[in-house]
Design a protein around this motif. Structure first.
Motif, PDB file in Angstrom:
ATOM      1  N   LEU A  68       0.807  -1.249   0.101  1.00  0.00           N
ATOM      2  CA  LEU A  68       0.093   0.014   0.039  1.00  0.00           C
ATOM      3  C   LEU A  68       0.912   1.086  -0.003  1.00  0.00           C
ATOM      4  CD1 LEU A  68      -2.712  -1.188   2.523  1.00  0.00           C
ATOM      5  CD2 LEU A  68      -2.655  -1.050   0.064  1.00  0.00           C
ATOM      6  N   GLY A  69       0.668   2.237  -1.044  1.00  0.00           N
ATOM      7  CA  GLY A  69       1.641   3.182  -1.161  1.00  0.00           C
ATOM      8  C   GLY A  69       0.793   4.445  -0.289  1.00  0.00           C
ATOM      9  N   ARG A  70       1.616   5.458  -0.078  1.00  0.00           N
ATOM     10  CA  ARG A  70       0.935   6.746   0.458  1.00  0.00           C
ATOM     11  C   ARG A  70       0.319   7.688  -0.357  1.00  0.00           C
ATOM     12  NH1 ARG A  70       5.132  10.369   3.256  1.00  0.00           N
ATOM     13  NH2 ARG A  70       3.208  11.158   4.336  1.00  0.00           N
ATOM     14  N   LEU A  71      -1.105   7.961  -0.143  1.00  0.00           N
ATOM     15  CA  LEU A  71      -1.872   8.788  -1.029  1.00  0.00           C
ATOM     16  C   LEU A  71      -1.340  10.267  -0.964  1.00  0.00           C
ATOM     17  CD1 LEU A  71      -5.322   7.614   0.267  1.00  0.00           C
ATOM     18  CD2 LEU A  71      -3.838   6.697  -1.743  1.00  0.00           C
ATOM     19  N   ILE A  72      -0.198  10.323  -1.809  1.00  0.00           N
ATOM     20  CA  ILE A  72       0.526  11.512  -1.829  1.00  0.00           C
ATOM     21  C   ILE A  72       0.964  11.597  -3.055  1.00  0.00           C
ATOM     22  CG2 ILE A  72       0.890  12.120   0.649  1.00  0.00           C
ATOM     23  CD1 ILE A  72       3.740  11.242   0.093  1.00  0.00           C
ATOM     24  N   VAL A  73       1.493  12.861  -3.713  1.00  0.00           N
ATOM     25  CA  VAL A  73       2.003  12.921  -5.113  1.00  0.00           C
ATOM     26  C   VAL A  73       3.385  12.029  -4.856  1.00  0.00           C
ATOM     27  CG1 VAL A  73       3.017  14.357  -6.804  1.00  0.00           C
ATOM     28  CG2 VAL A  73       0.886  15.182  -5.659  1.00  0.00           C
ATOM     29  N   GLY A  74       3.366  11.395  -5.849  1.00  0.00           N
ATOM     30  CA  GLY A  74       4.832  10.579  -5.843  1.00  0.00           C
ATOM     31  C   GLY A  74       4.755   9.082  -5.350  1.00  0.00           C
ATOM     32  N   ARG A  75       3.519   8.936  -4.365  1.00  0.00           N
ATOM     33  CA  ARG A  75       3.220   7.582  -3.754  1.00  0.00           C
ATOM     34  C   ARG A  75       4.434   7.365  -2.996  1.00  0.00           C
ATOM     35  NH1 ARG A  75      -1.887   5.630  -3.499  1.00  0.00           N
ATOM     36  NH2 ARG A  75      -1.158   3.749  -3.897  1.00  0.00           N
ATOM     37  N   GLY A  76       4.957   8.229  -2.076  1.00  0.00           N
ATOM     38  CA  GLY A  76       6.244   7.812  -1.245  1.00  0.00           C
ATOM     39  C   GLY A  76       7.591   8.061  -1.758  1.00  0.00           C
ATOM     40  N   ALA A  77       7.636   8.522  -3.076  1.00  0.00           N
ATOM     41  CA  ALA A  77       9.043   8.498  -3.489  1.00  0.00           C
ATOM     42  C   ALA A  77       9.965   9.634  -2.740  1.00  0.00           C
ATOM     43  CB  ALA A  77       8.970   9.062  -5.155  1.00  0.00           C
ATOM     44  N   SER A  78       9.389  10.710  -2.122  1.00  0.00           N
ATOM     45  CA  SER A  78       9.949  11.625  -1.445  1.00  0.00           C
ATOM     46  C   SER A  78      10.411  11.049  -0.172  1.00  0.00           C
ATOM     47  CB  SER A  78       9.087  12.818  -1.128  1.00  0.00           C
ATOM     48  OG  SER A  78       8.020  12.618  -0.511  1.00  0.00           O
ATOM     49  N   ASP A  79       9.961   9.943   0.342  1.00  0.00           N
ATOM     50  CA  ASP A  79      10.361   9.218   1.673  1.00  0.00           C
ATOM     51  C   ASP A  79      11.451   8.312   1.384  1.00  0.00           C
ATOM     52  OD1 ASP A  79       8.298  10.372   2.667  1.00  0.00           O
ATOM     53  OD2 ASP A  79       6.948   8.518   2.235  1.00  0.00           O
ATOM     54  N   SER A  80      12.137   8.298   0.346  1.00  0.00           N
ATOM     55  CA  SER A  80      13.081   7.210  -0.022  1.00  0.00           C
ATOM     56  C   SER A  80      14.302   7.409   0.594  1.00  0.00           C
ATOM     57  CB  SER A  80      13.616   7.112  -1.612  1.00  0.00           C
ATOM     58  OG  SER A  80      13.736   8.338  -2.083  1.00  0.00           O
ATOM     59  N   ALA A  81      14.914   8.805   0.892  1.00  0.00           N
ATOM     60  CA  ALA A  81      16.162   9.075   1.559  1.00  0.00           C
ATOM     61  C   ALA A  81      16.009   8.726   3.064  1.00  0.00           C
ATOM     62  CB  ALA A  81      16.608  10.163   1.380  1.00  0.00           C
ATOM     63  N   ALA A  82      14.802   9.117   3.559  1.00  0.00           N
ATOM     64  CA  ALA A  82      14.636   8.821   5.005  1.00  0.00           C
ATOM     65  C   ALA A  82      14.576   7.511   5.305  1.00  0.00           C
ATOM     66  CB  ALA A  82      13.181   9.526   5.505  1.00  0.00           C
ATOM     67  N   ILE A  83      13.783   6.669   4.307  1.00  0.00           N
ATOM     68  CA  ILE A  83      13.506   5.305   4.727  1.00  0.00           C
ATOM     69  C   ILE A  83      15.118   4.653   4.596  1.00  0.00           C
ATOM     70  CG2 ILE A  83      12.745   3.183   3.557  1.00  0.00           C
ATOM     71  CD1 ILE A  83      10.737   4.831   2.264  1.00  0.00           C
ATOM     72  N   GLN A  84      16.095   4.953   3.996  1.00  0.00           N
ATOM     73  CA  GLN A  84      17.443   4.523   3.671  1.00  0.00           C
ATOM     74  C   GLN A  84      17.989   4.657   5.148  1.00  0.00           C
ATOM     75  OE1 GLN A  84      19.442   6.055   0.525  1.00  0.00           O
ATOM     76  NE2 GLN A  84      21.284   4.858   1.013  1.00  0.00           N
ATOM     77  N   HIS A  85      17.754   5.665   5.826  1.00  0.00           N
ATOM     78  CA  HIS A  85      18.533   5.736   7.034  1.00  0.00           C
ATOM     79  C   HIS A  85      17.699   5.857   8.273  1.00  0.00           C
ATOM     80  CE1 HIS A  85      20.651   8.659   4.168  1.00  0.00           C
ATOM     81  NE2 HIS A  85      21.764   8.014   4.546  1.00  0.00           N
ATOM     82  N   ALA A  86      16.431   5.096   8.139  1.00  0.00           N
ATOM     83  CA  ALA A  86      15.665   4.897   9.289  1.00  0.00           C
ATOM     84  C   ALA A  86      15.970   3.599  10.005  1.00  0.00           C
ATOM     85  CB  ALA A  86      14.192   4.537   8.731  1.00  0.00           C
ATOM     86  N   ARG A  87      15.548   3.748  11.346  1.00  0.00           N
ATOM     87  CA  ARG A  87      15.617   2.642  12.222  1.00  0.00           C
ATOM     88  C   ARG A  87      14.724   1.620  11.768  1.00  0.00           C
ATOM     89  NH1 ARG A  87      18.750   3.680  16.739  1.00  0.00           N
ATOM     90  NH2 ARG A  87      19.214   5.716  17.381  1.00  0.00           N
ATOM     91  N   SER A  88      15.191   0.295  12.065  1.00  0.00           N
ATOM     92  CA  SER A  88      14.382  -0.942  11.750  1.00  0.00           C
ATOM     93  C   SER A  88      13.545  -1.481  12.730  1.00  0.00           C
ATOM     94  CB  SER A  88      15.311  -2.085  10.960  1.00  0.00           C
ATOM     95  OG  SER A  88      15.841  -1.486   9.901  1.00  0.00           O
ATOM     96  N   LEU A  89      12.353  -1.911  12.819  1.00  0.00           N
ATOM     97  CA  LEU A  89      11.737  -2.561  13.685  1.00  0.00           C
ATOM     98  C   LEU A  89      11.754  -3.910  13.605  1.00  0.00           C
ATOM     99  CD1 LEU A  89       9.444  -2.462  16.077  1.00  0.00           C
ATOM    100  CD2 LEU A  89       7.891  -2.466  14.247  1.00  0.00           C
TER     101      LEU A  89
END
Length: 225
Positions: A68-89
């Motif tokens: 399921l993608g985010r309901l925003i322009v780009g469907r989450g593409a703008s999150d890619s850098a933050a995802i790369q450096h995020a902590r993991s659960l």
């Protein structure tokens, strides 16, 4: 006036807008957190019933396959850098309140309306330590798992949230949350009926009214002796 009302409504809802139904209490943060490739759900319930284990398998399947993608322009593409450096659960821990009687989800769901224990608390920390769901019953744990499934997005093969930490305390507003399906006057394939039951469980409905016969129709095949 209408625009300001919509803005105000969105501000009041806040947080994880993909949740349905909205929980009674919801607090969210603004940190990105992703699921580890080895993410697992641990059932800390002695003599856990098989349908609780099935519920855990369902949740892991949803997290792996829903995408399921985010309901925003780009469907989450703008999150890619933050995802790369995020902590993991790495883990989600399921447990019952001390002293709770362990029953199957099926047995809990068959209790009379108004006597079922469906409340739960859910916490997803932002630092990568274990998430937790605690309830008084296995039915409550199922409701918590259903909410947990709705917290996450997917982008580029990574399952993540942008709103950690997440703290939820929830219980049903009404004991009867039902849907009626009329197959006495309308044909539904068995697969559609099963899909309807699945959809009901995803939004925590509690009663299925099956209008299967009527004076104009008796579409039931009796069992052979």
């Amino acid at each position: 006036m209408k625009l300001s009302f919509l803005v105000l409504a969105g501000a009041q809802l806040g947080g994880v807008l993909g949740l349905w139904p909205q929980p009674r209490s919801l607090q969210t943060g603004s940190s990105v957190l992703k699921l580890a490739p080895t993410f697992d759900i641990h059932v800390n319930v002695a003599h856990a019933p098989s349908d609780l284990e099935d519920a855990v398998s369902r949740t892991k399947g949803f997290l792996r396959n829903d995408k399921l993608g985010r309901l925003i322009v780009g469907r989450g593409a703008s999150d890619s850098a933050a995802i790369q450096h995020a902590r993991s659960l790495n883990t989600l821990q399921l447990s019952l309140v001390h002293g709770s009687v362990v029953k199957s989800i099926t047995d809990e769901a068959r209790l009379p309306l108004g006597t079922r224990s469906e409340e739960y608390t859910l916490y997803v920390p932002a630092d990568g330590s274990s998430a937790t769901i605690t309830a008084n019953s296995t039915l409550g744990l199922l409701r918590g798992l259903t909410t947990f499934e709705q917290l996450w997005y997917e982008y580029g093969g990574q399952v993540y949230t942008v709103e950690a930490p997440i703290s939820i305390t929830d219980s049903p507003a009404y004991p009867y949350r039902g849907l009626m399906l009329d197959t006495s006057r309308n044909f539904f394939p068995v697969s559609d009926i099963k899909r309807t039951l699945d959809a009901m469980s995803w939004v925590k409905m509690s009663e299925f009214h099956w209008h299967v016969t009527d004076s104009q129709s008796f579409p039931l095949r009796g069992a052979r002796p």
